[in-house]
Scaffold this active site. Structure first.
Site, PDB file in Angstrom:
ATOM      1  CB  SER A  82      -1.112  -0.074   1.332  1.00  0.00           C
ATOM      2  OG  SER A  82      -0.263   0.284   2.176  1.00  0.00           O
ATOM      3  CB  THR A 135      -2.304   5.591   3.662  1.00  0.00           C
ATOM      4  OG1 THR A 135      -2.821   5.711   2.109  1.00  0.00           O
ATOM      5  CG2 THR A 135      -1.379   6.918   3.660  1.00  0.00           C
ATOM      6  CB  THR A 145      -0.569   6.480   0.120  1.00  0.00           C
ATOM      7  OG1 THR A 145      -1.511   5.694  -0.173  1.00  0.00           O
ATOM      8  CG2 THR A 145      -0.906   7.750  -0.835  1.00  0.00           C
ATOM      9  NE  ARG A 187      -7.727   8.343  -5.530  1.00  0.00           N
ATOM     10  CZ  ARG A 187      -7.344   8.140  -4.269  1.00  0.00           C
ATOM     11  NH1 ARG A 187      -6.085   7.849  -4.049  1.00  0.00           N
ATOM     12  NH2 ARG A 187      -8.203   7.790  -3.458  1.00  0.00           N
ATOM     13  CB  VAL A 188      -3.797  13.579  -6.448  1.00  0.00           C
ATOM     14  CG1 VAL A 188      -3.429  14.024  -5.131  1.00  0.00           C
ATOM     15  CG2 VAL A 188      -2.465  13.594  -7.307  1.00  0.00           C
ATOM     16  N   GLY A 189      -4.881  11.358  -4.125  1.00  0.00           N
ATOM     17  CA  GLY A 189      -6.174  11.208  -2.910  1.00  0.00           C
ATOM     18  C   GLY A 189      -5.959  12.099  -1.941  1.00  0.00           C
ATOM     19  CG  ASP A 190      -6.935  11.029   2.003  1.00  0.00           C
ATOM     20  OD1 ASP A 190      -6.300  10.173   1.047  1.00  0.00           O
ATOM     21  OD2 ASP A 190      -7.168  10.838   3.130  1.00  0.00           O
ATOM     22  CB  THR A 215      -5.177   5.014   6.472  1.00  0.00           C
ATOM     23  OG1 THR A 215      -5.742   4.503   7.406  1.00  0.00           O
ATOM     24  CG2 THR A 215      -3.819   5.356   6.678  1.00  0.00           C
ATOM     25  N   GLY A 216      -7.441   5.306   4.323  1.00  0.00           N
ATOM     26  CA  GLY A 216      -8.814   5.094   3.966  1.00  0.00           C
ATOM     27  C   GLY A 216      -9.136   5.870   2.560  1.00  0.00           C
ATOM     28  N   GLY A 235      -9.755   8.101   0.265  1.00  0.00           N
ATOM     29  CA  GLY A 235      -9.180   9.618   0.080  1.00  0.00           C
ATOM     30  C   GLY A 235     -10.295  10.389  -0.447  1.00  0.00           C
TER      31      GLY A 235
HETATM   32  N1  ASP Z   1      -6.300   7.785   1.389  1.00  0.00           N
HETATM   33  C1  ASP Z   1      -5.322   6.947   0.606  1.00  0.00           C
HETATM   34  C2  ASP Z   1      -5.993   7.572  -0.735  1.00  0.00           C
HETATM   35  O1  ASP Z   1      -7.133   7.716  -1.093  1.00  0.00           O
HETATM   36  C3  ASP Z   1      -5.725   5.660   0.413  1.00  0.00           C
HETATM   37  C4  ASP Z   1      -5.332   4.989   1.659  1.00  0.00           C
HETATM   38  O2  ASP Z   1      -5.075   5.403   2.794  1.00  0.00           O
HETATM   39  O3  ASP Z   1      -5.755   3.608   1.781  1.00  0.00           O
HETATM   40  O4  ASP Z   1      -5.002   7.645  -1.759  1.00  0.00           O
END
Ligand code: ASP
Length: 378
Positions: free
Chosen positions: A100, A227, A245, A255-258, A278-279, A281
């Site tokens: 991850s 992450t 992450t 794509r960019v997450g949080d 984490t999770g 985003g």
């Molecule tokens: N939060 C991260 C994202 O959305 C991924 C993750 O934490 O699993 O890119």
């Protein structure tokens, strides 16, 4: 968090100024006219602690310490807090067994590993981040270089990679391991038996395939999103944080997450505390919850209550059917790791989860406070 002024001392030149000058409430620092800089308020003594997502107490990359152990030991030896946290998460980034984060992270829909990271130094008030960077195993170190060496806070894509190259980082053609490539090929084979379906069907199919792969044990449920966020406080009350992450598995390229977004995947205010996530985003990006959590703590909330307020906000803002389970609750996981400047901490999550903690008593993996019982898809 109700800060008692007696728990804090004024440091350096500020102490002399404050002795003669007006008293101030914590968080409303007077300006030190003589020095031309804001007064620093630092806790008199704090029990140092490092917290992280649970993978911070699992992977060792062939060494002897996990991320939280490493960071804690460096902090207690006097290392800069952010440097220590970055050293800690490097273990997870470099460990090919964690699919991850960093090297061997699950790739995007084109099979390319694109990484995101951010870091904030609470005391120095510096921040750096990189998004969609390719070819560097340790994006957290590049984020740290952005914070330390540039006037900017966020570099993305090709520019981030060029910056890394110029800073002396090794750039590799491909960060896949045999495992991450094989998983991607399996995903591709399943979603694309006859090449592309129409975009809506393809998205639904992609999600279904992901869930099937979890059920069959090919994907770790926690690593669809995956992450590491790691936050720490030193005995002097210096708070910092870092998030890194490979993002959402099989994401649309670019794509960019949080994780690399200040205020979303990470936020730190040196006088208040740190929060990271984490999770899913997208849910966090829509609500900027790390910032929200730190602001809740500034207004006096405990780490747990501040984190719960963020989860409730996310649940209230999740209204699309495709994002809800049969109970009408969010059908995704999202966790926050929250630490205040006094060293109090909490892990909070939408559904049952764990987080890592390291104190003088050693590393531990402990349960988070969950908003809902059970699993996201139940
Ligand atoms: N939060 C991260 C994202 O959305 C991924 C993750 O934490 O699993 O890119």
């Amino acid at each position: 968090m109700n800060i008692n002024r007696r728990d804090f001392v004024l440091s350096g030149a500020a102490a002399a100024f404050a002795a003669a000058g007006p008293k101030t409430a914590f968080g409303q620092a007077p300006f030190d006219v003589a020095q031309g800089r804001p007064t620093m308020l630092t806790p008199r003594s704090v029990k140092p602690v490092v917290i992280s997502s649970s993978n911070g107490n699992r992977f060792k990359n062939g060494g002897t310490m996990t991320c939280v152990e490493k960071a804690f030991s460096l902090i207690t030896k006097g290392s800069d807090v952010l440097d220590a946290l970055v050293e800690g998460v490097n273990i997870v980034e470099l460990d090919p067994l964690d699919t991850s984060v960093g090297y061997g992270g699950l790739p995007n829909a084109d099979g390319v590993v694109q990484l995101d990271s951010s870091c904030i130094h609470g005391l120095k008030k510096r921040a750096g981040a990189v998004a969609a960077i390719e070819g560097v195993r340790t994006p957290s170190r590049v984020a740290l270089a952005v914070a330390n060496e540039t006037d900017h806070h966020l570099l993305v894509g090709r520019g981030a990679q060029e910056f890394a190259r110029n800073m002396g980082f090794t750039i590799e053609d491909d960060l896949n391991t045999d495992t991450s490539r094989a998983r991607w090929l399996e995903w591709k084979r399943r979603i694309d038996p006859e090449h592309y379906l129409d975009p809506k069907k393809r998205a639904e199919r992609g999600r279904q395939v992901m869930l099937d792969m979890v059920r069959e044990g090919l994907l770790d449920e926690n690593h669809i999103y995956g992450t590491i966020n790691c936050d720490g406080v030193s005995p002097k009350g210096e708070v910092c944080g870092v998030t890194t992450t490979s993002g959402l598995a099989w994401k649309i390229p670019g794509r960019v997450g949080d994780s690399p977004i200040l205020g979303a995947g990470l936020y730190v205010d040196g006088a208040v505390g740190a929060a990271g996530s984490t999770g899913r985003g997208e849910a966090n990006l829509f609500n900027l919850c790390s910032f929200l959590i730190v602001e809740e703590m500034r207004r006096g909330a405990s780490p747990k209550d501040a984190g719960m307020a963020a989860l409730k906000r996310i649940a209230a803002n999740t209204i699309e059917k495709r994002l809800l389970n049969d109970k009408g609750r969010p059908n995704f996981g999202l966790n926050f790791y929250v630490l205040n400047a006094k060293g109090e901490h909490a892990g909070v999550s939408m559904y049952d989860a764990t987080y890592a903690v390291c104190t003088e008593n050693g590393p531990q993996t402990v349960r988070t406070e969950a908003l809902y019982e059970g699993k996201p898809t139940e």
